[in-house]
Design a protein around this motif. Structure first.
Motif, PDB file in Angstrom:
ATOM      1  N   LEU A  26       0.831  -1.202   0.000  1.00  0.00           N
ATOM      2  CA  LEU A  26       0.000   0.000   0.000  1.00  0.00           C
ATOM      3  C   LEU A  26       0.869   1.258   0.000  1.00  0.00           C
ATOM      4  O   LEU A  26       0.529   2.260  -0.633  1.00  0.00           O
ATOM      5  N   GLY A  27       2.006   1.196   0.693  1.00  0.00           N
ATOM      6  CA  GLY A  27       2.914   2.337   0.725  1.00  0.00           C
ATOM      7  C   GLY A  27       3.527   2.617  -0.633  1.00  0.00           C
ATOM      8  O   GLY A  27       3.692   3.780  -1.028  1.00  0.00           O
ATOM      9  N   ILE A  28       3.857   1.559  -1.355  1.00  0.00           N
ATOM     10  CA  ILE A  28       4.404   1.741  -2.711  1.00  0.00           C
ATOM     11  C   ILE A  28       3.359   2.413  -3.602  1.00  0.00           C
ATOM     12  O   ILE A  28       3.672   3.335  -4.371  1.00  0.00           O
ATOM     13  N   ALA A  29       2.109   1.955  -3.505  1.00  0.00           N
ATOM     14  CA  ALA A  29       1.043   2.583  -4.290  1.00  0.00           C
ATOM     15  C   ALA A  29       0.853   4.045  -3.888  1.00  0.00           C
ATOM     16  O   ALA A  29       0.553   4.904  -4.735  1.00  0.00           O
TER      17      ALA A  29
ATOM     18  N   ILE B 237       9.397   0.665   3.675  1.00  0.00           N
ATOM     19  CA  ILE B 237       8.592   1.592   2.877  1.00  0.00           C
ATOM     20  C   ILE B 237       7.967   2.656   3.767  1.00  0.00           C
ATOM     21  O   ILE B 237       7.888   3.832   3.379  1.00  0.00           O
ATOM     22  N   GLU B 238       7.557   2.277   4.968  1.00  0.00           N
ATOM     23  CA  GLU B 238       6.999   3.253   5.903  1.00  0.00           C
ATOM     24  C   GLU B 238       8.044   4.326   6.248  1.00  0.00           C
ATOM     25  O   GLU B 238       7.735   5.515   6.307  1.00  0.00           O
ATOM     26  N   ARG B 239       9.296   3.900   6.464  1.00  0.00           N
ATOM     27  CA  ARG B 239      10.354   4.871   6.749  1.00  0.00           C
ATOM     28  C   ARG B 239      10.568   5.801   5.569  1.00  0.00           C
ATOM     29  O   ARG B 239      10.738   7.028   5.745  1.00  0.00           O
ATOM     30  N   LEU B 240      10.565   5.256   4.363  1.00  0.00           N
ATOM     31  CA  LEU B 240      10.763   6.082   3.181  1.00  0.00           C
ATOM     32  C   LEU B 240       9.656   7.119   3.046  1.00  0.00           C
ATOM     33  O   LEU B 240       9.921   8.300   2.768  1.00  0.00           O
ATOM     34  N   LEU B 241       8.410   6.696   3.259  1.00  0.00           N
ATOM     35  CA  LEU B 241       7.291   7.634   3.159  1.00  0.00           C
ATOM     36  C   LEU B 241       7.401   8.743   4.192  1.00  0.00           C
ATOM     37  O   LEU B 241       7.096   9.912   3.911  1.00  0.00           O
ATOM     38  N   ALA B 242       7.847   8.402   5.393  1.00  0.00           N
ATOM     39  CA  ALA B 242       8.003   9.414   6.439  1.00  0.00           C
ATOM     40  C   ALA B 242       9.063  10.435   6.048  1.00  0.00           C
ATOM     41  O   ALA B 242       8.906  11.643   6.275  1.00  0.00           O
ATOM     42  N   ARG B 243      10.153   9.971   5.459  1.00  0.00           N
ATOM     43  CA  ARG B 243      11.210  10.891   5.046  1.00  0.00           C
ATOM     44  C   ARG B 243      10.748  11.767   3.892  1.00  0.00           C
ATOM     45  O   ARG B 243      11.076  12.955   3.821  1.00  0.00           O
ATOM     46  N   LEU B 244       9.988  11.197   2.978  1.00  0.00           N
ATOM     47  CA  LEU B 244       9.449  11.992   1.872  1.00  0.00           C
ATOM     48  C   LEU B 244       8.471  13.035   2.380  1.00  0.00           C
ATOM     49  O   LEU B 244       8.425  14.165   1.877  1.00  0.00           O
ATOM     50  N   ASP B 245       7.688  12.668   3.379  1.00  0.00           N
ATOM     51  CA  ASP B 245       6.725  13.605   3.959  1.00  0.00           C
ATOM     52  C   ASP B 245       7.446  14.763   4.634  1.00  0.00           C
ATOM     53  O   ASP B 245       7.011  15.920   4.540  1.00  0.00           O
TER      54      ASP B 245
ATOM     55  N   GLU C 293      11.172  17.577  -1.197  1.00  0.00           N
ATOM     56  CA  GLU C 293      12.042  18.039  -2.288  1.00  0.00           C
ATOM     57  C   GLU C 293      13.481  17.574  -2.106  1.00  0.00           C
ATOM     58  O   GLU C 293      14.377  18.031  -2.815  1.00  0.00           O
ATOM     59  N   ALA C 294      13.717  16.648  -1.181  1.00  0.00           N
ATOM     60  CA  ALA C 294      15.088  16.232  -0.872  1.00  0.00           C
ATOM     61  C   ALA C 294      15.720  15.496  -2.048  1.00  0.00           C
ATOM     62  O   ALA C 294      15.044  14.800  -2.808  1.00  0.00           O
ATOM     63  N   ASP C 295      17.033  15.671  -2.184  1.00  0.00           N
ATOM     64  CA  ASP C 295      17.784  14.897  -3.148  1.00  0.00           C
ATOM     65  C   ASP C 295      17.689  13.421  -2.766  1.00  0.00           C
ATOM     66  O   ASP C 295      17.710  13.071  -1.575  1.00  0.00           O
ATOM     67  N   PRO C 296      17.594  12.506  -3.753  1.00  0.00           N
ATOM     68  CA  PRO C 296      17.452  11.086  -3.417  1.00  0.00           C
ATOM     69  C   PRO C 296      18.541  10.556  -2.486  1.00  0.00           C
ATOM     70  O   PRO C 296      18.262   9.776  -1.583  1.00  0.00           O
ATOM     71  N   ARG C 297      19.778  10.982  -2.684  1.00  0.00           N
ATOM     72  CA  ARG C 297      20.859  10.475  -1.824  1.00  0.00           C
ATOM     73  C   ARG C 297      20.697  10.978  -0.386  1.00  0.00           C
ATOM     74  O   ARG C 297      20.956  10.246   0.572  1.00  0.00           O
ATOM     75  N   THR C 298      20.286  12.209  -0.256  1.00  0.00           N
ATOM     76  CA  THR C 298      20.030  12.745   1.076  1.00  0.00           C
ATOM     77  C   THR C 298      18.851  12.040   1.729  1.00  0.00           C
ATOM     78  O   THR C 298      18.847  11.748   2.922  1.00  0.00           O
ATOM     79  N   LEU C 299      17.868  11.726   0.910  1.00  0.00           N
ATOM     80  CA  LEU C 299      16.646  11.099   1.404  1.00  0.00           C
ATOM     81  C   LEU C 299      16.929   9.736   2.014  1.00  0.00           C
ATOM     82  O   LEU C 299      16.402   9.401   3.084  1.00  0.00           O
ATOM     83  N   ILE C 300      17.740   8.922   1.354  1.00  0.00           N
ATOM     84  CA  ILE C 300      17.946   7.565   1.834  1.00  0.00           C
ATOM     85  C   ILE C 300      19.070   7.487   2.860  1.00  0.00           C
ATOM     86  O   ILE C 300      19.178   6.478   3.569  1.00  0.00           O
ATOM     87  N   GLY C 301      19.890   8.547   2.985  1.00  0.00           N
ATOM     88  CA  GLY C 301      20.912   8.573   3.996  1.00  0.00           C
ATOM     89  C   GLY C 301      22.142   7.775   3.606  1.00  0.00           C
ATOM     90  O   GLY C 301      22.173   7.110   2.578  1.00  0.00           O
ATOM     91  N   PRO C 302      23.162   7.805   4.461  1.00  0.00           N
ATOM     92  CA  PRO C 302      24.406   7.102   4.158  1.00  0.00           C
ATOM     93  C   PRO C 302      24.243   5.608   4.324  1.00  0.00           C
ATOM     94  O   PRO C 302      23.282   5.138   4.939  1.00  0.00           O
ATOM     95  N   ARG C 303      25.197   4.883   3.801  1.00  0.00           N
ATOM     96  CA  ARG C 303      25.195   3.419   3.907  1.00  0.00           C
ATOM     97  C   ARG C 303      25.236   3.037   5.376  1.00  0.00           C
ATOM     98  O   ARG C 303      25.947   3.610   6.158  1.00  0.00           O
TER      99      ARG C 303
END
Length: 254
Positions: free
Chosen positions: A70-73, A232-240, A244-254
């Motif tokens: 559901l989060g992906i959708a 996916i829940e974590r990703l949605l929270a960061r997007l929220d 407008e974050a850059d993808p690399r900033t959004l997902i964080g460091p390794r």
């Protein structure tokens, strides 16, 4: 943002669909799944193979999309261009609401004539009545469009090529995306396992979401040791928080 998700068995496992290599039960405990997933097996004993896939299809229809599906959708409703490239043969992504799903290994809930490729509606692999109990042998339906053809599951068996249209579309999506998420896949099944490597080679950020470490974990830009739904829940929270974050900033460091 153009986002591609490559999903594997771990995605569907959270909905209760056993992975292909999980132990079988009932009638099927006597059989090796890999010996039921070849063209030769179907030629040797079509009733055994058709019955097993009818049983698998019935179980898949009983499953429900989980929060990760559901989060992906939901990513689409947030305005992102999302393509789901899945190695799973169920329809949970579609039922969750994803509009662009590419099935690399075919569809469990569909069948076609092994001889001429004809399809019929309603599809016999999901026809009533469903298999009883833990399943049983069933003779596959004969094709009315050709001489001697029998219906088979519309999945990719060992030794068969991936569907060309889906594979080409998956490669095109990888080339064009801003972020690749690799969710719930071991990275052991080729050629799908090569897709994240193509993304890394062209400089596309890659995030792995998987509770288990894989060969990709140390190569991805970030690896979250989480189940699919939690990741996916974590990703949605960061997007929220930072739409407008850059993808690399959004997902964080390794």
């Amino acid at each position: 943002m153009r986002i591609v998700l490559l999903t594997g068995a771990g995605m569907s496992a959270e909905s209760g669909i056993p992975t292909f290599r999980d132990a079988l039960t009932g009638l099927w405990a006597r059989f090796d799944p890999q010996r039921l997933a070849t063209p030769e097996a179907f030629d040797d004993d079509p009733a055994l193979v058709w019955g097993w896939y009818r049983w698998r299809a019935a179980r898949a229809r009983q499953a429900r999309p989980h929060a990760g599906h559901l989060g992906i959708a939901a990513l689409e409703t947030l305005g992102h261009a999302v393509s789901v490239v899945t190695q799973n043969v169920d329809d949970l992504h579609e039922r969750a609401g994803s509009s662009r799903v590419l099935h690399l290994h075919g569809r469990l809930l569909a069948s076609r004539c092994a001889g001429c490729g004809a399809r019929i509606d309603p599809d016999p692999i999901v026809a009533a009545p469903p298999p009883a109990g833990d399943g049983a042998r069933e003779e596959p339906p004969a094709c009315a469009h050709c001489d001697g053809g029998r219906f088979r599951p519309d999945v990719v068996w060992f030794g068969e090529s991936l569907p060309g249209e889906a594979w080409n579309a998956a490669q095109e999506a990888i080339v064009a995306c801003d972020l690749l998420l690799v969710v719930g896949t071991s990275g052991l099944v080729h050629p799908a396992a090569a897709l994240p490597l193509h993304a890394l080679a062209q400089g596309t950020p890659v995030l792995e979401i998987n509770p288990e470490r894989t060969a990709l974990s140390t190569r991805a830009d970030a690896a979250w040791p989480l189940p699919a739904a939690a990741g996916i829940e974590r990703l949605l929270a960061r997007l929220d928080a930072s739409p407008e974050a850059d993808p690399r900033t959004l997902i964080g460091p390794r």
